[in-house]
Design an enzyme around this catalytic site. Structure first.
Site, PDB file in Angstrom:
ATOM      1  N   HIS A 296       0.471  -1.220  -0.397  1.00  0.00           N
ATOM      2  CA  HIS A 296       0.239  -0.097  -0.005  1.00  0.00           C
ATOM      3  C   HIS A 296       0.309   1.334   0.179  1.00  0.00           C
ATOM      4  O   HIS A 296       0.812   1.614  -1.431  1.00  0.00           O
ATOM      5  CB  HIS A 296      -1.134  -0.121   1.199  1.00  0.00           C
ATOM      6  CG  HIS A 296      -1.741   1.751   1.499  1.00  0.00           C
ATOM      7  ND1 HIS A 296      -2.527   1.804   0.560  1.00  0.00           N
ATOM      8  CD2 HIS A 296      -1.578   2.080   2.332  1.00  0.00           C
ATOM      9  CE1 HIS A 296      -2.823   2.880   1.397  1.00  0.00           C
ATOM     10  NE2 HIS A 296      -2.397   3.371   2.097  1.00  0.00           N
TER      11      HIS A 296
ATOM     12  N   HIS B 116       3.905   7.297   5.066  1.00  0.00           N
ATOM     13  CA  HIS B 116       3.148   7.680   5.979  1.00  0.00           C
ATOM     14  C   HIS B 116       2.275   6.808   7.025  1.00  0.00           C
ATOM     15  O   HIS B 116       1.084   7.588   8.413  1.00  0.00           O
ATOM     16  CB  HIS B 116       2.083   7.862   4.998  1.00  0.00           C
ATOM     17  CG  HIS B 116       0.516   7.042   4.219  1.00  0.00           C
ATOM     18  ND1 HIS B 116       1.691   5.634   3.921  1.00  0.00           N
ATOM     19  CD2 HIS B 116      -0.059   6.585   4.691  1.00  0.00           C
ATOM     20  CE1 HIS B 116       0.227   5.534   2.761  1.00  0.00           C
ATOM     21  NE2 HIS B 116      -0.429   5.678   3.597  1.00  0.00           N
TER      22      HIS B 116
ATOM     23  N   GLU C 279       0.909   5.358  12.942  1.00  0.00           N
ATOM     24  CA  GLU C 279       0.008   4.964  13.168  1.00  0.00           C
ATOM     25  C   GLU C 279       0.070   3.602  14.073  1.00  0.00           C
ATOM     26  O   GLU C 279      -0.553   3.013  14.318  1.00  0.00           O
ATOM     27  CB  GLU C 279      -0.821   5.288  12.410  1.00  0.00           C
ATOM     28  CG  GLU C 279      -2.116   4.941  12.446  1.00  0.00           C
ATOM     29  CD  GLU C 279      -3.215   5.447  13.744  1.00  0.00           C
ATOM     30  OE1 GLU C 279      -2.444   6.616  13.832  1.00  0.00           O
ATOM     31  OE2 GLU C 279      -4.084   5.339  14.055  1.00  0.00           O
ATOM     32  N   ASP C 280       0.226   2.851  12.509  1.00  0.00           N
ATOM     33  CA  ASP C 280       0.537   1.487  12.566  1.00  0.00           C
ATOM     34  C   ASP C 280       1.363   0.229  13.168  1.00  0.00           C
ATOM     35  O   ASP C 280       1.391  -0.834  12.710  1.00  0.00           O
ATOM     36  CB  ASP C 280      -0.058  -0.068  10.844  1.00  0.00           C
ATOM     37  CG  ASP C 280      -1.535   1.501  10.445  1.00  0.00           C
ATOM     38  OD1 ASP C 280      -1.588   1.562  11.150  1.00  0.00           O
ATOM     39  OD2 ASP C 280      -1.546   1.399   9.718  1.00  0.00           O
TER      40      ASP C 280
ATOM     41  N   ASP D  97      -2.559   8.397  -1.151  1.00  0.00           N
ATOM     42  CA  ASP D  97      -3.330   7.406   0.256  1.00  0.00           C
ATOM     43  C   ASP D  97      -4.793   7.119  -0.281  1.00  0.00           C
ATOM     44  O   ASP D  97      -5.215   6.442  -0.749  1.00  0.00           O
ATOM     45  CB  ASP D  97      -2.934   8.083   1.712  1.00  0.00           C
ATOM     46  CG  ASP D  97      -3.550   7.375   2.865  1.00  0.00           C
ATOM     47  OD1 ASP D  97      -3.274   5.880   2.247  1.00  0.00           O
ATOM     48  OD2 ASP D  97      -4.263   7.283   3.342  1.00  0.00           O
TER      49      ASP D  97
ATOM     50  N   ASP E 208     -22.610  16.938 -25.450  1.00  0.00           N
ATOM     51  CA  ASP E 208     -21.137  17.720 -25.303  1.00  0.00           C
ATOM     52  C   ASP E 208     -20.250  16.158 -24.385  1.00  0.00           C
ATOM     53  O   ASP E 208     -19.793  15.868 -22.694  1.00  0.00           O
ATOM     54  CB  ASP E 208     -20.889  18.244 -24.347  1.00  0.00           C
ATOM     55  CG  ASP E 208     -21.665  19.130 -23.261  1.00  0.00           C
ATOM     56  OD1 ASP E 208     -22.522  17.883 -22.687  1.00  0.00           O
ATOM     57  OD2 ASP E 208     -21.075  20.949 -22.921  1.00  0.00           O
TER      58      ASP E 208
HETATM   59 MN    MN Z   1      -2.768   4.634   3.731  1.00  0.00          MN
END
Ligand code: MN
Length: 733
Positions: free
Chosen positions: A48, A72, A76-77, A139, A259
């Site tokens: 990812h 990124h 957090e993870d 992201d 159009d």
């Molecule tokens: Mn992400």
């Protein structure tokens, strides 16, 4: 999964001075940090951030942005800390990753009144360094591209947030491609049927038009080349979401869109844009009102281009954008394109000359002035989404609507059931009409009633597709129910006339024989006049041979309307006698919701009149007083005549319009006397016009509202008793 050297290679292609060691370090670091983590798809989690980085290489972004993309999700993870990133990659990248970590948790469609605060945090994080937004958008794009792996219950929420917040934000930053892809992916999730239908129609169009795009491209190229300009001409199909939005905004069908295709002419220099425009306008007629010069007056997001629409090759309407390559880069990549011309200073150069960034800064300054989140919402978010209004439910849930939306749109946005039952609205605590235009920050409370069905007229008032579709559905259902109600009455009576006993069970069993799926379908078909009631009777009782021959067709000839005052009539329409049959005549109670009933426009039937109904397929019953000359038009179609009778509610008297002609002596005050008589008798004058006037008399046509025939006759008698009145007659249309 992309290899380390592949990523470096992609960057090196547009940035020969890239710091390869830095990229390598980030690649390895992120891969290790995420370790054995997996995505919902089963892929290693690291795929990812890697894809996010790849998206950013398409935007040709600087090393810090690519590295931030790789890292990124680490704070957090994983076990990673800001300090560690600062130590290994430097504080600039540390700040970027921290910014991304902060905004990751912001829920921008939350039900509480948190949105304002969250959006404020988001904008603050972006304002620190706009590259935070670029990574965030990449992201989100990757998450949207892989949305099918996300648990179903989360998908729509992510898509809604994307459509409401991130796509407009990308647009506001001039990142056109990004915006379009985000919109399409969200649209596909949120309205799969509409999305598929547009895709299918585009495919059909493509097959039909074949080489048309290539042919127009060629012809435009040749025309420009003949004038010595070197230009690249490119045609393209619009995206499903932008087609959808146009259909919504203009309330038109796909076929009416002129159009679907847009063409672009790319040249080298600004003056060549105008030269190319000259060539095009000389060769083909232009569609008036469509020319826009965004070169001399750029859009707020730095967009520059000439726009025009011509009636081009093959008389096809062609939308044209003419711009230089550099303008094109900015049009496609927006704020990200500024990175192309950057040097080692990264962010500083990224933001220079960008009015999109200037807008962001202004917005943030407003924030710094200490306004409350609500005020912030009022003043700034609105500028970001200048084509939307933000409103709230009394519980603080944010409802985002397009500009010019009404409380009806709001009601449908909250829930279809709320929209269908809406009867009124309170805006900011005050009762307001349902058709008023909502303003930013309005708190809207919808008043509902179970007795309500949405009026068909709403369809042309609302601006959201959701509301329009729901209203159409509800109106269709209501109309269908009306026809079914009428059809049921007609069938019941036909069965009784045939000397049989009516039974819904038997009819339901016979529905198949009538090629209808249900009882309701049969009733609706009869009510609409698509199926004859006699055929229904035959389907239930196959042994029944139909109406007796003398009933089937009325003999032509004299004596049909032997009218006398007092209405003793001789009738030769089967089933219609001088008095309604109490068992079979359909009761009429003014204009009601249960039956599709209207009154003949000039007929003026009032309770007490012997009335008959004429069934018009698709329209329902029109009620005429028996003395109406207009009925002669239906002599030849006895099957359309319906026996009807009055069924007025004496406790709730209703006025019915009727027309009278009064001839009075032309003297001062005569008109006043006539009005007075009508008024004293509780007649309601709805309209009055002088139809002719001589020296001695004038003739007036007066529309009055009366309760019934007795009421009318009383008024007529009183008028006749006045010396100034020479004659009074009722008009029978
Ligand atoms: Mn992400």
């Amino acid at each position: 999964m992309m290899r380390q050297y592949e990523l470096v290679e992609r960057v090196r292609r547009y940035n020969p001075n890239t710091d390869e060691a830095l990229l390598d370090r980030a690649y390895v670091y992120a891969m290790r940090a995420h370790g054995t983590q997996k995505r919902a798809s089963g892929d290693p989690y690291f795929s990812h951030p890697l894809e996010v980085a790849a998206i950013l290489t398409d935007l040709k972004l600087d090393d810090a942005t690519i590295v931030a993309a790789l890292l990124h999700d680490t704070i957090e993870d994983t076990e990673t800390t800001r300090e560690e990133i600062d130590r290994i990659f430097g504080p600039q990248i540390g700040a970027l990753v921290e910014g991304l970590t902060k905004i990751k948790k912001l829920d921008l469609v939350s039900k509480q009144a948190k949105q304002a605060e969250n959006l404020r945090k988001l904008l603050l994080a972006i304002a620190d360094d706009v590259r935070v937004l670029l990574v965030k958008l990449a992201d989100r794009l990757h998450n949207m591209r892989t949305l099918k792996w996300v648990p179903e219950e989360k998908r729509s929420r992510v898509a809604q947030e994307t459509l409401d917040i991130y796509a407009p934000l990308a647009g506001r930053m001039g990142m056109h491609d990004m915006r379009e892809e985000l919109e399409d992916l969200s649209f596909r999730q949120l309205s799969p049927e509409a999305y598929d239908s547009i895709r299918t129609q585009l495919q059909v169009l493509k097959e039909k038009n074949g080489e048309m795009v290539a042919a127009i491209e060629r012809e435009l190229s040749d025309a420009v080349a003949q004038k010595g300009l070197s230009a690249v001409v490119k045609g393209r199909e619009k995206r499903p979401y932008s087609i959808w939005r146009k259909m919504e905004q203009k309330s038109i069908a796909f076929e009416q869109l002129s159009d679907i295709y847009g063409f672009r002419i790319l040249v080298e220099k600004t003056e060549e844009c105008y030269a190319a425009l000259g060539v095009v306008h000389t060769k083909w007629p232009l569609v008036p009102g469509r020319f826009k010069d965004y070169i001399s007056t750029p859009k707020q997001n730095d967009y520059r281009s000439l726009h025009t629409t011509i009636v081009g090759p093959g008389r096809q309407r062609v939308e044209l954008q003419i711009r230089t390559r550099q303008m094109h880069e900015i049009a496609e990549y927006g704020i990200a394109a500024h990175a192309l011309y950057k040097d080692a200073n990264g962010a500083d150069m990224l933001t220079r000359d960008s009015s999109a960034y200037a807008w962001l800064r202004r917005t943030i300054e407003l924030l710094a002035e200490g306004s409350s989140p609500e005020e912030f919402l009022e003043h700034t978010k609105l500028e970001l989404f200048h084509d939307q209004v933000f409103c709230f439910t009394p519980k603080g849930r944010l409802i985002i609507l397009p500009r010019r939306a009404t409380p009806i749109d709001f009601a449908y946005a909250v829930h279809t059931g709320v929209g269908d039952r809406a009867v009124g609205a309170k805006v900011n605590g005050k009762i307001s009409p349902l058709v008023s235009e909502l303003q930013n920050g309005d708190e809207v409370e919808i008043i509902t009633s179970n007795a309500q069905t949405p009026p068909a007229a709403w369809e042309s008032i609302v601006v959201t597709g959701k509301a329009r579709a729901a209203i159409r559905r509800a109106t269709r259902a209501a109309v269908r129910a009306q026809y079914a109600g009428l059809g049921k009455k007609i069938v019941e009576r036909a069965v009784v006339r045939a000397g049989k006993a009516f039974s819904e069970e038997k009819l339901a069993a016979a529905a198949g024989r009538l090629a209808r799926h249900s009882l309701e379908d049969v009733y609706a078909a009869v009510g609409r006049g698509e199926m004859r009631a006699d055929d229904v009777v035959k389907a239930i009782y196959p042994e029944w041979t139909g109406p007796r021959p003398e009933e089937r067709a009325a003999p032509k000839g004299e004596g049909w309307f032997e009218l006398e005052q007092g209405q003793s009539l001789k009738f030769k329409i089967p089933g219609i006698e001088s008095d309604p049959d109490p068992k079979t005549a359909i009761p009429i109670r003014g204009i009601n919701r249960e039956l599709p009933v209207r009154f003949a426009p000039n007929g003026g039937a009032v309770p007490g009149d012997r009335i008959v109904g004429i069934l018009t397929p698709g329209e329902g019953i029109t009620v005429y007083p028996i003395q109406s000359p207009a009925l002669q038009d239906f002599e030849e179609e006895p099957e359309r005549w319906l026996d009807v009778r009055w069924d007025v509610d004496e406790n709730d008297p209703q006025r019915f319009p009727v027309q009278i002609v009064v001839v009075a002596i032309n003297e001062p005050g005569s008109l006043a006397q006539i009005a007075q008589v009508i008024g004293e008798r509780d007649g309601n004058i709805e309209n009055l016009r002088m139809s002719s006037r001589s020296a001695d008399f004038h003739r007036m046509v007066i529309d009055i509202g009366v309760y019934d025939l007795r009421h009318l006759n009383g008024i007529i008698a009183d008028l006749r008793a006045r010396p100034v009145v020479s004659s009074v007659e009722r008009v029978n249309g």
